[in-house]
Design an enzyme around this catalytic site. Structure first.
Site, PDB file in Angstrom:
ATOM      1  N   GLU A   1       0.839  -1.206   0.000  1.00 53.42           N
ATOM      2  CA  GLU A   1       0.000   0.000   0.000  1.00 53.42           C
ATOM      3  C   GLU A   1       0.870   1.250   0.000  1.00 53.42           C
ATOM      4  OE1 GLU A   1      -2.556   1.588  -0.563  1.00 53.42           O
ATOM      5  OE2 GLU A   1      -4.176   1.302   0.873  1.00 53.42           O
ATOM      6  N   ASP A   2       0.321   2.334  -0.500  1.00 53.47           N
ATOM      7  CA  ASP A   2       1.089   3.580  -0.512  1.00 53.47           C
ATOM      8  C   ASP A   2       1.079   4.254   0.855  1.00 53.47           C
ATOM      9  OD1 ASP A   2      -1.632   4.195  -0.705  1.00 53.47           O
ATOM     10  OD2 ASP A   2      -1.411   5.611  -2.361  1.00 53.47           O
TER      11      ASP A   2
ATOM     12  N   PHE B   1      -1.382  16.073   4.024  1.00 55.30           N
ATOM     13  CA  PHE B   1      -1.631  15.514   2.700  1.00 55.30           C
ATOM     14  C   PHE B   1      -0.361  15.629   1.857  1.00 55.30           C
ATOM     15  CE2 PHE B   1      -3.204  15.167  -1.593  1.00 55.30           C
ATOM     16  CZ  PHE B   1      -4.108  14.125  -1.475  1.00 55.30           C
ATOM     17  N   VAL B   2       0.088  14.525   1.336  1.00 53.98           N
ATOM     18  CA  VAL B   2       1.312  14.524   0.535  1.00 53.98           C
ATOM     19  C   VAL B   2       1.068  13.886  -0.830  1.00 53.98           C
ATOM     20  CG1 VAL B   2       2.962  14.544   2.460  1.00 53.98           C
ATOM     21  CG2 VAL B   2       2.044  12.362   1.657  1.00 53.98           C
TER      22      VAL B   2
ATOM     23  N   LYS C   1       0.843   7.393   8.415  1.00 54.33           N
ATOM     24  CA  LYS C   1       0.585   8.724   8.973  1.00 54.33           C
ATOM     25  C   LYS C   1       0.386   8.656  10.470  1.00 54.33           C
ATOM     26  CE  LYS C   1      -1.218  11.225   5.086  1.00 54.33           C
ATOM     27  NZ  LYS C   1      -2.360  11.981   4.551  1.00 54.33           N
TER      28      LYS C   1
ATOM     29  N   ARG D   1       1.715  11.671  -9.321  1.00 55.64           N
ATOM     30  CA  ARG D   1       2.123  10.307  -8.964  1.00 55.64           C
ATOM     31  C   ARG D   1       3.546  10.012  -9.431  1.00 55.64           C
ATOM     32  NH1 ARG D   1      -2.400   7.388  -7.195  1.00 55.64           N
ATOM     33  NH2 ARG D   1      -4.365   7.794  -8.259  1.00 55.64           N
TER      34      ARG D   1
ATOM     35  N   ASP E   1      -3.733   5.914   6.191  1.00 56.62           N
ATOM     36  CA  ASP E   1      -4.264   7.175   6.712  1.00 56.62           C
ATOM     37  C   ASP E   1      -5.192   6.843   7.881  1.00 56.62           C
ATOM     38  OD1 ASP E   1      -4.969   9.804   7.011  1.00 56.62           O
ATOM     39  OD2 ASP E   1      -6.118   9.946   5.181  1.00 56.62           O
TER      40      ASP E   1
HETATM   41  P1  IMP Z   1      -7.365   5.133   4.578  1.00 55.31           P
HETATM   42  O1  IMP Z   1      -8.454   4.116   4.442  1.00 55.31           O
HETATM   43  O2  IMP Z   1      -7.862   6.412   5.175  1.00 55.31           O
HETATM   44  O3  IMP Z   1      -6.124   4.610   5.263  1.00 55.31           O
HETATM   45  O4  IMP Z   1      -7.063   5.544   3.091  1.00 55.31           O
HETATM   46  C1  IMP Z   1      -5.854   5.424   2.477  1.00 55.31           C
HETATM   47  C2  IMP Z   1      -6.007   5.913   1.047  1.00 55.31           C
HETATM   48  O5  IMP Z   1      -6.322   7.321   1.018  1.00 55.31           O
HETATM   49  C3  IMP Z   1      -4.695   5.769   0.321  1.00 55.31           C
HETATM   50  O6  IMP Z   1      -4.599   4.537  -0.353  1.00 55.31           O
HETATM   51  C4  IMP Z   1      -4.694   6.977  -0.610  1.00 55.31           C
HETATM   52  O7  IMP Z   1      -5.338   6.665  -1.825  1.00 55.31           O
HETATM   53  C5  IMP Z   1      -5.514   8.018   0.111  1.00 55.31           C
HETATM   54  N1  IMP Z   1      -4.653   8.975   0.856  1.00 55.31           N
HETATM   55  C6  IMP Z   1      -4.557   9.104   2.192  1.00 55.31           C
HETATM   56  N2  IMP Z   1      -3.682  10.054   2.536  1.00 55.31           N
HETATM   57  C7  IMP Z   1      -3.182  10.545   1.376  1.00 55.31           C
HETATM   58  C8  IMP Z   1      -2.205  11.578   1.070  1.00 55.31           C
HETATM   59  O8  IMP Z   1      -1.604  12.233   1.934  1.00 55.31           O
HETATM   60  N3  IMP Z   1      -1.969  11.803  -0.249  1.00 55.31           N
HETATM   61  C9  IMP Z   1      -2.589  11.104  -1.245  1.00 55.31           C
HETATM   62  N4  IMP Z   1      -3.501  10.143  -1.006  1.00 55.31           N
HETATM   63  C10 IMP Z   1      -3.802   9.868   0.299  1.00 55.31           C
HETATM   64 MG    MG Z   2      -5.717   8.732  -4.249  1.00 51.83          MG
END
Ligand code: IMP
Ligand code: MG
Length: 182
Positions: free
Chosen positions: A99-100, A153-154, A131, A166, A103
């Site tokens: 995963e990237d 947000f990055v 994060k 990207r 959050d």
């Molecule tokens: P989560 O379910 O809130 O953990 O969502 C994670 C997803 O939200 C990631 O796979 C990203 O697509 C998006 N996301 C969360 N934070 C960022 C950020 O800082 N930059 C870009 N995309 C983000």
């Molecule tokens: Mg996204």
């Protein structure tokens, strides 16, 4: 691409590349003798995954999933929509989800339950960015983490703002006017 869009470079390309090589060495050591299946979560994980797997010294297979959140109303439920499921059967396989960014953790939490139900031999997570979120409701167990980052947000190195940025080799924050302009 204009260079005046970023506010701050949070992680340089060199920092990322060094850490990715370290993570790949850990994975190679931990999965010695196995053929893990790396599952990239489209689209954000693609850049990270492409670099990571090239440093992994084991036979490794790649598969992908695409997911999307149902939106704000269901944020608390953590329900995500599967846009593209795996092509491979993961029963008994050593699955490593790539995963990237973690959050809220809701996406990953849902995915782990979804994939866990298919009885993989093992199921672990490798995330580039974790994060430091105050009050994260879900604490998904992460085996491999690239960097702990502040709750900002990055973009870059796979992460997007409205599908842009990207392809940046580094991770940065954007200037406020960039958000306003788009
Ligand atoms: P989560 O379910 O809130 O953990 O969502 C994670 C997803 O939200 C990631 O796979 C990203 O697509 C998006 N996301 C969360 N934070 C960022 C950020 O800082 N930059 C870009 N995309 C983000
Ligand atoms: Mg996204």
């Amino acid at each position: 691409m204009k260079e005046d869009f970023y506010e701050e470079i949070v992680l340089s390309s060199e920092q990322i590349q060094d850490r990715v090589a370290e993570l790949a060495a850990e994975v190679s050591r931990d999965y010695a003798g196995k053929t893990p299946l790396a599952v990239g979560i489209l689209r954000g994980a693609v850049v990270f995954m492409a670099d990571l797997v090239r440093h992994i010294t084991l036979p490794i297979e790649l598969d992908f999933m695409a997911v999307s959140s149902y939106g704000k109303a269901t944020k608390t439920s953590g329900v995500v929509r599967i846009l593209k499921d795996l092509d491979e059967d993961i029963k008994g396989r050593d699955v490593l989800v790539i995963e990237d960014v973690l959050d809220t953790g809701l996406t990953l939490d849902y995915l782990m339950k979804y994939l866990g139900a298919r009885e993989p031999g093992s199921l672990e997570v490798c995330v580039l960015l974790n994060k430091q979120l105050a009050g994260r409701e879900i604490d998904t167990k992460i085996k491999y983490c690239g960097f702990e980052v502040p709750d900002k947000f990055v973009v870059g190195y796979g992460l997007d703002f409205k599908e842009h940025y990207r392809n940046l080799p580094y991770v940065c924050t954007l200037k406020p006017e960039v958000y306003r302009a788009q």
